[in-house]
Design a protein around this motif. Structure first.
Motif, PDB file in Angstrom:
ATOM      1  N   TRP A   1       0.847  -1.182   0.000  1.00 48.40           N
ATOM      2  CA  TRP A   1       0.000   0.000   0.000  1.00 48.40           C
ATOM      3  C   TRP A   1       0.886   1.237   0.000  1.00 48.40           C
ATOM      4  O   TRP A   1       2.087   1.178   0.245  1.00 48.40           O
ATOM      5  N   GLU A   2       0.291   2.365  -0.263  1.00 49.34           N
ATOM      6  CA  GLU A   2       1.045   3.608  -0.361  1.00 49.34           C
ATOM      7  C   GLU A   2       1.345   4.175   1.025  1.00 49.34           C
ATOM      8  O   GLU A   2       0.585   3.989   1.973  1.00 49.34           O
ATOM      9  N   LYS A   3       2.460   4.861   1.113  1.00 50.97           N
ATOM     10  CA  LYS A   3       2.793   5.597   2.331  1.00 50.97           C
ATOM     11  C   LYS A   3       1.742   6.674   2.561  1.00 50.97           C
ATOM     12  O   LYS A   3       1.196   7.228   1.600  1.00 50.97           O
ATOM     13  N   PRO A   4       1.405   6.960   3.818  1.00 48.62           N
ATOM     14  CA  PRO A   4       0.400   7.993   4.071  1.00 48.62           C
ATOM     15  C   PRO A   4       0.748   9.300   3.365  1.00 48.62           C
ATOM     16  O   PRO A   4       1.909   9.716   3.340  1.00 48.62           O
ATOM     17  N   VAL A   5      -0.250   9.904   2.779  1.00 45.85           N
ATOM     18  CA  VAL A   5      -0.055  11.195   2.117  1.00 45.85           C
ATOM     19  C   VAL A   5      -0.155  12.283   3.177  1.00 45.85           C
ATOM     20  O   VAL A   5      -1.244  12.593   3.672  1.00 45.85           O
TER      21      VAL A   5
ATOM     22  N   ALA B   1      -4.484  22.659  11.053  1.00 48.82           N
ATOM     23  CA  ALA B   1      -4.230  23.211   9.720  1.00 48.82           C
ATOM     24  C   ALA B   1      -4.473  22.184   8.616  1.00 48.82           C
ATOM     25  O   ALA B   1      -4.306  22.501   7.426  1.00 48.82           O
ATOM     26  N   GLY B   2      -4.816  20.944   9.006  1.00 49.93           N
ATOM     27  CA  GLY B   2      -5.069  19.903   8.017  1.00 49.93           C
ATOM     28  C   GLY B   2      -3.984  18.865   7.917  1.00 49.93           C
ATOM     29  O   GLY B   2      -4.023  17.985   7.057  1.00 49.93           O
ATOM     30  N   GLY B   3      -2.996  18.948   8.811  1.00 51.03           N
ATOM     31  CA  GLY B   3      -1.928  17.957   8.827  1.00 51.03           C
ATOM     32  C   GLY B   3      -0.624  18.493   8.294  1.00 51.03           C
ATOM     33  O   GLY B   3      -0.555  19.581   7.704  1.00 51.03           O
ATOM     34  N   GLY B   4       0.450  17.717   8.514  1.00 51.61           N
ATOM     35  CA  GLY B   4       1.771  18.120   8.072  1.00 51.61           C
ATOM     36  C   GLY B   4       2.836  17.359   8.835  1.00 51.61           C
ATOM     37  O   GLY B   4       2.576  16.317   9.447  1.00 51.61           O
ATOM     38  N   VAL B   5       4.057  17.898   8.800  1.00 50.05           N
ATOM     39  CA  VAL B   5       5.216  17.236   9.393  1.00 50.05           C
ATOM     40  C   VAL B   5       5.677  18.007  10.621  1.00 50.05           C
ATOM     41  O   VAL B   5       5.938  19.210  10.549  1.00 50.05           O
ATOM     42  N   ILE B   6       5.756  17.313  11.745  1.00 49.00           N
ATOM     43  CA  ILE B   6       6.317  17.884  12.966  1.00 49.00           C
ATOM     44  C   ILE B   6       7.795  17.530  12.992  1.00 49.00           C
ATOM     45  O   ILE B   6       8.162  16.359  13.043  1.00 49.00           O
ATOM     46  N   VAL B   7       8.654  18.516  12.937  1.00 49.20           N
ATOM     47  CA  VAL B   7      10.095  18.280  12.883  1.00 49.20           C
ATOM     48  C   VAL B   7      10.706  18.456  14.269  1.00 49.20           C
ATOM     49  O   VAL B   7      10.521  19.485  14.924  1.00 49.20           O
ATOM     50  N   VAL B   8      11.430  17.409  14.699  1.00 49.65           N
ATOM     51  CA  VAL B   8      12.221  17.473  15.925  1.00 49.65           C
ATOM     52  C   VAL B   8      13.681  17.543  15.480  1.00 49.65           C
ATOM     53  O   VAL B   8      14.265  16.545  15.054  1.00 49.65           O
TER      54      VAL B   8
ATOM     55  N   SER C   1      -4.345  12.584  13.400  1.00 48.29           N
ATOM     56  CA  SER C   1      -4.401  12.115  12.015  1.00 48.29           C
ATOM     57  C   SER C   1      -3.670  13.079  11.080  1.00 48.29           C
ATOM     58  O   SER C   1      -3.581  14.285  11.345  1.00 48.29           O
ATOM     59  N   HIS C   2      -3.145  12.514   9.995  1.00 54.88           N
ATOM     60  CA  HIS C   2      -2.474  13.272   8.929  1.00 54.88           C
ATOM     61  C   HIS C   2      -1.227  13.999   9.447  1.00 54.88           C
ATOM     62  O   HIS C   2      -0.873  15.071   8.971  1.00 54.88           O
ATOM     63  N   ILE C   3      -0.577  13.356  10.450  1.00 60.36           N
ATOM     64  CA  ILE C   3       0.619  13.931  11.068  1.00 60.36           C
ATOM     65  C   ILE C   3       1.793  12.979  10.878  1.00 60.36           C
ATOM     66  O   ILE C   3       1.672  11.762  11.050  1.00 60.36           O
ATOM     67  N   GLU C   4       2.955  13.536  10.531  1.00 62.30           N
ATOM     68  CA  GLU C   4       4.215  12.786  10.546  1.00 62.30           C
ATOM     69  C   GLU C   4       5.126  13.408  11.585  1.00 62.30           C
ATOM     70  O   GLU C   4       5.470  14.592  11.495  1.00 62.30           O
ATOM     71  N   LEU C   5       5.486  12.623  12.586  1.00 60.45           N
ATOM     72  CA  LEU C   5       6.453  13.060  13.592  1.00 60.45           C
ATOM     73  C   LEU C   5       7.827  12.642  13.091  1.00 60.45           C
ATOM     74  O   LEU C   5       8.131  11.446  12.995  1.00 60.45           O
ATOM     75  N   HIS C   6       8.661  13.612  12.743  1.00 54.26           N
ATOM     76  CA  HIS C   6       9.947  13.327  12.121  1.00 54.26           C
ATOM     77  C   HIS C   6      11.080  13.757  13.041  1.00 54.26           C
ATOM     78  O   HIS C   6      11.189  14.932  13.421  1.00 54.26           O
TER      79      HIS C   6
ATOM     80  N   ASP D   1      -7.564   5.823  17.092  1.00 52.59           N
ATOM     81  CA  ASP D   1      -8.529   6.043  16.008  1.00 52.59           C
ATOM     82  C   ASP D   1      -8.022   7.069  14.993  1.00 52.59           C
ATOM     83  O   ASP D   1      -8.747   7.988  14.596  1.00 52.59           O
ATOM     84  N   LEU D   2      -6.792   6.913  14.560  1.00 51.52           N
ATOM     85  CA  LEU D   2      -6.180   7.854  13.630  1.00 51.52           C
ATOM     86  C   LEU D   2      -6.122   7.277  12.221  1.00 51.52           C
ATOM     87  O   LEU D   2      -6.182   6.066  12.019  1.00 51.52           O
ATOM     88  N   GLU D   3      -5.968   8.171  11.238  1.00 56.14           N
ATOM     89  CA  GLU D   3      -5.697   7.787   9.860  1.00 56.14           C
ATOM     90  C   GLU D   3      -4.481   8.564   9.358  1.00 56.14           C
ATOM     91  O   GLU D   3      -4.297   9.736   9.708  1.00 56.14           O
ATOM     92  N   ASP D   4      -3.680   7.892   8.571  1.00 53.27           N
ATOM     93  CA  ASP D   4      -2.508   8.525   7.960  1.00 53.27           C
ATOM     94  C   ASP D   4      -1.632   9.183   9.022  1.00 53.27           C
ATOM     95  O   ASP D   4      -1.640  10.403   9.216  1.00 53.27           O
ATOM     96  N   VAL D   5      -0.848   8.342   9.690  1.00 50.79           N
ATOM     97  CA  VAL D   5       0.032   8.835  10.747  1.00 50.79           C
ATOM     98  C   VAL D   5       1.388   8.165  10.579  1.00 50.79           C
ATOM     99  O   VAL D   5       1.480   6.996  10.192  1.00 50.79           O
TER     100      VAL D   5
END
Length: 545
Positions: free
Chosen positions: A42-46, A81-88, A102-107, A144-148
């Motif tokens: 499957w595809e990586k979360p958008v 804001a609709g999701g995005g990337v949290i940079v550490v 949801s719709h969050i990438e913790l990087h 209960d998240l999607e695309d994380v």
């Protein structure tokens, strides 16, 4: 039969390539294609390209500032804001528990250490969504998240040594002496160190709380918080989860614990827990569908890579956990390399484990459950497993987990929670150094059944012990052992040993006992080395060329 044919075709292809000196490194797509059940990538979360750097919200990388509020504010603002990337970014970031959206990438950038505080007052008692239980908030959680996603080359440290008890038997004298200097308290017998008296006494407190009969609140559990250790990364009922590249270390309990999640990719993840870390499992999957664990490296204080299940929320209630691919993984330390159980009462099916190394683990392949928490585990495919220096069994099927080591000959009524292990296909397994090669302990009312071993070479001190098993077959399997007998069968039926070979010259190669033994097929080289506790009837043992 179709799957079995495919399985043997894959084995033949692999063996042919090996014989010709041709070794092809497989890609993840290759493994997915080779899976002996329907499986697809499957595809990586958008994730939206918005970037939220935690520094912009006031976080400081000094290892002293408690950054919980700043990091959570970054996550919540990003979600709004609709999701995005949290940079550490690189730095030492001290924090309390955080909750993903949801719709969050913790990087976590390379050089970043996300250090969870050892101050337990920062971890509230919570009642998770759709749950009647109270738990301690996990350092990282999501419900209960999607695309994380959790990505990057950084390190997540759970300060687990501030939570976990330590057994004296797992420490050297010098380590135990240093541990006592840290404070803490001992158990009554002095064999277990606890970080606090609340941790030591928490189990008894919870028993009394349960018996009180009153309506409980989160505050009632605070005196037992130190005992109620949290899982480090806990994801529950999430869909399309991507965890890649990170290092997880020093977890209070299990390091990575997805529960009933779908489409989970765990890739290039490293888990580093000390081998004495109590309940310090590496990667545990509890229920779910379509899960990949790929190129991960695990050091664990308990099971390395473990499959669990509890009663399912899916329409197919017979298998709460299904469709799992585990490939190219290494487990260096742990109670087991690849593990199923102990709770299997939700059912498990369609697991494919391939091209993995287990080194210095207590057990190599560990299948475990017991009456009361068992279920149907089936259609498990394990191949290309390489083990070295295994402390106990290279391969273990055990329906008496944490119970008596003796075999129970009294059949009990079969229930929905009776352990049932069937249809395992194990192939191309090479072992050098183990206390025992293969041990299988089924139940009188539910034997371990339809287990097929192919193309295996196992060097171990002891050979093989099978009790309450049925329809077990060996093809091109060799065990080199130093302790006689090579094979012990107890209450075993329909056992095909004709594909079994041995190199020992001992006169007691096969010991058969139990009145239920029947249809034992042995090679022509073995009859003069058979010992039985009672005379066998002609229809019980068959000789094949």
């Amino acid at each position: 039969m179709k799957h079995l044919c495919l399985f043997f075709c894959l084995i033949s292809f692999s063996a042919a390539g090996y014989a010709q000196g041709i070794v092809h490194e497989r890609s993840l797509a290759d493994y997915v294609h080779a899976a002996p059940f329907s499986f697809s990538l499957w595809e990586k979360p958008v994730i939206p390209e918005r970037v939220f750097n935690i520094v912009q919200f006031g976080a400081r990388p000094d290892g002293q500032t408690l950054n919980t509020h700043f990091i959570q504010q970054a996550i919540d603002s990003c979600a709004a804001a609709g999701g995005g990337v949290i940079v550490v970014p690189p730095g030492l970031w001290l924090t309390g528990p955080i909750t993903l959206r949801s719709h969050i990438e913790l990087h976590l950038d390379r050089g970043a250490i996300l250090l969870f505080t050892p101050d337990h007052s920062q971890y509230p008692i919570i009642q998770p969504p759709r749950s009647s239980s109270f738990v301690v908030a996990s350092p990282i959680s999501g419900y209960d998240l999607e695309d994380v996603a959790i990505t990057g080359e950084g390190i997540i440290d759970g300060s687990g040594d501030s939570w976990r008890p330590v057994k004296k038997e797992k420490q050297t004298a010098a380590q135990w002496k240093d541990l006592l200097k840290k404070g803490g308290v001992l158990s009554d017998n002095g064999n277990m160190w606890w970080p606090t008296a609340e941790a030591r006494d928490g189990e008894q407190y919870l028993k009394q709380l349960k018996q009180s009969g009153k309506k409980l609140t989160a505050a009632d559990f605070l005196p037992a918080r130190d005992y109620m250790r949290p899982y480090m990364v806990l994801l529950v009922r999430c869909k399309n989860v991507w965890i890649e590249g990170i290092t997880l270390k020093n977890s209070p309990k299990f390091a990575l614990y997805p529960n009933y999640c779908e489409q989970v990719m765990i890739k290039d993840v490293k888990v580093n827990n000390e081998w004495w870390a109590q309940n310090g499992d590496g990667i545990d999957i509890s229920g779910g569908k379509h899960i990949i664990i790929y190129r991960c490296t695990v050091n664990a204080g308990d099971d390395g890579i473990c499959m669990k299940s509890s009663p399912s929320r899916y329409a197919d209630s017979s298998a709460a956990l299904q469709n799992v691919l585990i490939a190219d993984c290494i487990v260096y330390h742990g109670h087991g390399g690849f593990v199923i159980g102990s709770n299997t009462d939700g059912g498990i099916k369609n697991i494919y484990v391939t091209n993995c190394d287990f080194i210095n683990t207590d057990i190599g392949i560990r299948i475990k459950s017991r009456r009361g928490s068992g279920g149907w585990v089936r259609d498990i495919y394990i191949d290309r497993i390489y083990m070295h220096d295994i402390a106990h069994e290279a391969i273990l099927f055990d329906t008496y987990y944490e119970q008596s080591s003796s075999i129970d000959t009294l059949a009990r009524p079969v229930t929905a929670e009776t352990p049932r292990f069937t249809d395992f296909h194990l192939s191309d397994i090479q072992v050098r150094g183990a206390a025992s090669a293969i041990v299988m302990r089924g139940l009188p009312e539910m034997p371990v059944e339809r287990i097929f071993f192919t193309d295996m070479h196992l060097q171990a001190d002891a050979g093989m012990q099978l009790a309450f098993v049925k329809n077990i077959a060996f093809r091109n399997v060799e065990i080199k052992n130093a302790i006689s007998p090579l094979i012990t069968l107890e209450h075993a039926a329909d056992i095909d040993l004709t594909g079994f070979s041995f190199s020992s010259t001992s006169t007691s190669q096969l010991v058969i006992s139990g009145t239920n033994c029947s249809q034992i097929y042995i090679p022509a080289s073995l009859p003069d080395r058979v010992i039985q506790s009672e005379p066998l009837k002609p229809e019980q043992v068959f000789i094949r060329e």
